[in-house]
Scaffold this motif. Structure first.
Motif, PDB file in Angstrom:
ATOM      1  N   ARG A   4       0.646  -1.241   0.026  1.00  0.00           N
ATOM      2  CA  ARG A   4      -0.208  -0.303  -0.032  1.00  0.00           C
ATOM      3  C   ARG A   4       1.253   1.447   0.118  1.00  0.00           C
ATOM      4  N   VAL A   5       2.079   1.387   0.626  1.00  0.00           N
ATOM      5  CA  VAL A   5       2.753   1.815   0.763  1.00  0.00           C
ATOM      6  C   VAL A   5       3.729   2.824  -1.059  1.00  0.00           C
ATOM      7  N   ARG A   6       3.841   1.698  -1.402  1.00  0.00           N
ATOM      8  CA  ARG A   6       4.867   2.209  -2.224  1.00  0.00           C
ATOM      9  C   ARG A   6       4.079   2.667  -3.527  1.00  0.00           C
ATOM     10  N   PRO A   7       2.581   2.735  -3.927  1.00  0.00           N
ATOM     11  CA  PRO A   7       2.166   3.234  -5.039  1.00  0.00           C
ATOM     12  C   PRO A   7       2.603   5.114  -4.644  1.00  0.00           C
ATOM     13  N   THR A  29       2.870   1.169  12.171  1.00  0.00           N
ATOM     14  CA  THR A  29       2.452   0.584  11.450  1.00  0.00           C
ATOM     15  C   THR A  29       3.140   0.504   9.806  1.00  0.00           C
ATOM     16  N   THR A  30       2.149   1.564   9.186  1.00  0.00           N
ATOM     17  CA  THR A  30       2.853   2.843   8.039  1.00  0.00           C
ATOM     18  C   THR A  30       3.757   3.149   7.723  1.00  0.00           C
ATOM     19  N   LEU A  31       4.186   3.525   9.145  1.00  0.00           N
ATOM     20  CA  LEU A  31       6.051   4.641   9.490  1.00  0.00           C
ATOM     21  C   LEU A  31       6.519   3.657   9.059  1.00  0.00           C
ATOM     22  N   ARG A  32       6.448   2.383   9.538  1.00  0.00           N
ATOM     23  CA  ARG A  32       7.449   0.648   9.802  1.00  0.00           C
ATOM     24  C   ARG A  32       7.548   0.799   8.082  1.00  0.00           C
ATOM     25  N   ALA A  33       6.686   0.866   7.358  1.00  0.00           N
ATOM     26  CA  ALA A  33       6.626   0.156   6.124  1.00  0.00           C
ATOM     27  C   ALA A  33       7.177   1.349   4.991  1.00  0.00           C
TER      28      ALA A  33
END
Length: 75
Positions: A4-7, A29-33
């Motif tokens: 989800r983070v890459r795009p 979680t998003t920050l870790r990704a």
């Protein structure tokens, strides 16, 4: 979460090459990704990447959009 983070990160990099500042507010979680993708951590290392609530993580990028520095500042 990395999928989800890459795009989103690809879109943000376009703004970075235009010399714009970007502010993103996110949860752990998003920050870790993001850190995994930007800093090149493995999935196993990702679980050890923690920032406390309210910490500011500053990423600096070179003109090509590559992450040069991640700095965590406690508030």
């Amino acid at each position: 979460m990395v999928r989800r983070v890459r795009p989103w990160l690809d879109d943000v990099r376009g703004h970075l090459t235009a010399s714009r500042n970007i502010a993103a507010f996110t949860h752990g979680t998003t920050l870790r990704a993001l850190r995994m993708v930007l800093e090149g951590h493995s999935p196993e290392e990702m679980y050890d990447l923690r920032a406390a609530n309210g910490d500011v993580v500053l990423f600096r990028f070179d003109p090509s959009g590559n992450c040069q520095l991640a700095n965590i500042q406690a508030i």
